[in-house]
Design a protein around this motif. Structure first.
Motif, PDB file in Angstrom:
ATOM      1  N   GLY A 107       0.786  -1.229   0.000  1.00 25.01           N
ATOM      2  CA  GLY A 107       0.000   0.000   0.000  1.00 25.01           C
ATOM      3  C   GLY A 107       0.817   1.279   0.000  1.00 25.01           C
ATOM      4  N   GLU A 108       2.133   1.165   0.070  1.00 25.06           N
ATOM      5  CA  GLU A 108       3.001   2.339   0.061  1.00 25.06           C
ATOM      6  C   GLU A 108       2.999   2.995  -1.322  1.00 25.06           C
ATOM      7  OE1 GLU A 108       7.780   3.321   0.149  1.00 25.06           O
ATOM      8  OE2 GLU A 108       7.093   1.386   0.884  1.00 25.06           O
ATOM      9  N   THR A 109       2.731   4.296  -1.363  1.00 25.29           N
ATOM     10  CA  THR A 109       2.721   5.031  -2.624  1.00 25.29           C
ATOM     11  C   THR A 109       4.151   5.250  -3.097  1.00 25.29           C
ATOM     12  OG1 THR A 109       0.632   6.118  -2.147  1.00 25.29           O
ATOM     13  CG2 THR A 109       2.078   7.205  -3.738  1.00 25.29           C
ATOM     14  N   VAL A 110       4.409   4.898  -4.350  1.00 21.70           N
ATOM     15  CA  VAL A 110       5.739   5.045  -4.922  1.00 21.70           C
ATOM     16  C   VAL A 110       5.815   6.299  -5.783  1.00 21.70           C
ATOM     17  CG1 VAL A 110       7.496   3.937  -6.369  1.00 21.70           C
ATOM     18  CG2 VAL A 110       6.008   2.549  -4.929  1.00 21.70           C
ATOM     19  N   ILE A 111       4.786   6.533  -6.588  1.00 21.90           N
ATOM     20  CA  ILE A 111       4.764   7.686  -7.485  1.00 21.90           C
ATOM     21  C   ILE A 111       3.310   8.152  -7.591  1.00 21.90           C
ATOM     22  CG2 ILE A 111       4.517   6.382  -9.621  1.00 21.90           C
ATOM     23  CD1 ILE A 111       6.661   8.222 -10.851  1.00 21.90           C
ATOM     24  N   ARG A 112       3.090   9.461  -7.641  1.00 23.04           N
ATOM     25  CA  ARG A 112       1.740  10.019  -7.615  1.00 23.04           C
ATOM     26  C   ARG A 112       1.489  10.909  -8.833  1.00 23.04           C
ATOM     27  NH1 ARG A 112       2.228  13.391  -3.626  1.00 23.04           N
ATOM     28  NH2 ARG A 112       1.785  15.284  -4.744  1.00 23.04           N
ATOM     29  N   TYR A 113       0.303  10.780  -9.412  1.00 22.63           N
ATOM     30  CA  TYR A 113      -0.115  11.575 -10.568  1.00 22.63           C
ATOM     31  C   TYR A 113      -1.260  12.485 -10.136  1.00 22.63           C
ATOM     32  CZ  TYR A 113       2.121   7.777 -13.064  1.00 22.63           C
ATOM     33  OH  TYR A 113       3.007   6.845 -13.498  1.00 22.63           O
ATOM     34  N   GLU A 114      -1.238  13.699 -10.650  1.00 17.33           N
ATOM     35  CA  GLU A 114      -2.373  14.592 -10.487  1.00 17.33           C
ATOM     36  C   GLU A 114      -2.730  15.095 -11.873  1.00 17.33           C
ATOM     37  OE1 GLU A 114      -1.402  17.576  -7.581  1.00 17.33           O
ATOM     38  OE2 GLU A 114      -0.854  16.057  -6.104  1.00 17.33           O
ATOM     39  N   HIS A 115      -3.975  14.872 -12.250  1.00  6.81           N
ATOM     40  CA  HIS A 115      -4.452  15.251 -13.576  1.00  6.81           C
ATOM     41  C   HIS A 115      -5.259  16.524 -13.467  1.00  6.81           C
ATOM     42  CE1 HIS A 115      -3.151  11.314 -14.735  1.00  6.81           C
ATOM     43  NE2 HIS A 115      -3.970  10.768 -13.869  1.00  6.81           N
ATOM     44  N   ALA A 116      -5.218  17.307 -14.511  1.00  7.75           N
ATOM     45  CA  ALA A 116      -6.022  18.521 -14.560  1.00  7.75           C
ATOM     46  C   ALA A 116      -7.498  18.143 -14.618  1.00  7.75           C
ATOM     47  CB  ALA A 116      -5.641  19.352 -15.776  1.00  7.75           C
ATOM     48  N   ALA A 117      -8.332  19.053 -14.217  1.00  9.74           N
ATOM     49  CA  ALA A 117      -9.770  18.797 -14.178  1.00  9.74           C
ATOM     50  C   ALA A 117     -10.443  19.189 -15.490  1.00  9.74           C
ATOM     51  CB  ALA A 117     -10.401  19.572 -13.023  1.00  9.74           C
ATOM     52  N   LEU A 118     -11.484  18.491 -15.806  1.00 11.12           N
ATOM     53  CA  LEU A 118     -12.408  18.727 -16.916  1.00 11.12           C
ATOM     54  C   LEU A 118     -11.823  19.350 -18.171  1.00 11.12           C
ATOM     55  CD1 LEU A 118     -15.457  19.772 -14.767  1.00 11.12           C
ATOM     56  CD2 LEU A 118     -14.976  17.538 -15.748  1.00 11.12           C
ATOM     57  N   GLY A 119     -11.882  20.676 -18.314  1.00 10.84           N
ATOM     58  CA  GLY A 119     -11.527  21.336 -19.562  1.00 10.84           C
ATOM     59  C   GLY A 119     -10.090  21.166 -20.002  1.00 10.84           C
TER      60      GLY A 119
END
Length: 172
Positions: A107-119
């Motif tokens: 369950g340890e997070t290795v790499i994290r992504y954040e995506h832009a919203a909607l438009g």
């Protein structure tokens, strides 16, 4: 913590660019609209993503012709990455898929992504720890964006198939 920006480089979503400190560091290319294969390249690496067959969702990842891992797509949308070394990762996504992370089996997070919203869903950031080995960082960085795009393409294909079937069924 290292932050890499990624963005869609064309409106067909066949080419993506990865930037670190406003310098291009890698590219992910889907060379054909007829399959889900892709190639990630940077200064030191070339990774090939290839769907094993039409009937399976599994994707083989190779480097210089040698297998390095497999991405498996679960029936209910879960994705996992198994390396030839036996190491396994699971892609965890939020409900709206604005955030995702590759996690180890514990369950340890290795790499994290954040995506832009909607438009502006054609861009986002990837955060990774400085201590992550470069080869693993490259693999996880590229495979997360690959999985996201593959999932969107598969959804679009499914919608393109299902809507005419429903429309045809309603005529009778």
């Amino acid at each position: 913590m290292k932050t890499v920006h990624w963005k869609r480089a064309n409106w067909l979503a066949t080419r993506f660019v990865f930037d670190l400190e406003q310098q291009a560091v890698g590219h992910l290319l889907f060379p054909s609209s007829w399959n889900f294969d892709a190639v990630y390249t940077d200064r030191d690496t070339q990774l090939r993503f290839a769907q094993r067959s039409f009937w399976t969702g599994d994707v083989s990842i190779t480097q210089q012709g040698e297998p390095i891992g497999t991405i498996r797509f679960g029936v209910l949308g879960g994705q996992s990455l198994t390396l030839v070394t036996g190491e396994r990762f699971r892609l965890s996504t939020g409900f709206w898929q604005q955030a995702a992370s590759w996690q180890k089996e514990n369950g340890e997070t290795v790499i994290r992504y954040e995506h832009a919203a909607l438009g502006s869903r054609g861009k986002g950031i990837v955060c990774s720890p400085d201590a992550l080995p470069p080869a693993l960082e490259t693999l996880l960085l590229s495979s997360g964006v690959y999985v996201r795009q593959l999932t969107q393409k598969r959804t679009a294909v499914m919608v393109a198939i299902v809507i005419p079937l429903i429309a045809g069924a309603n005529r009778h």
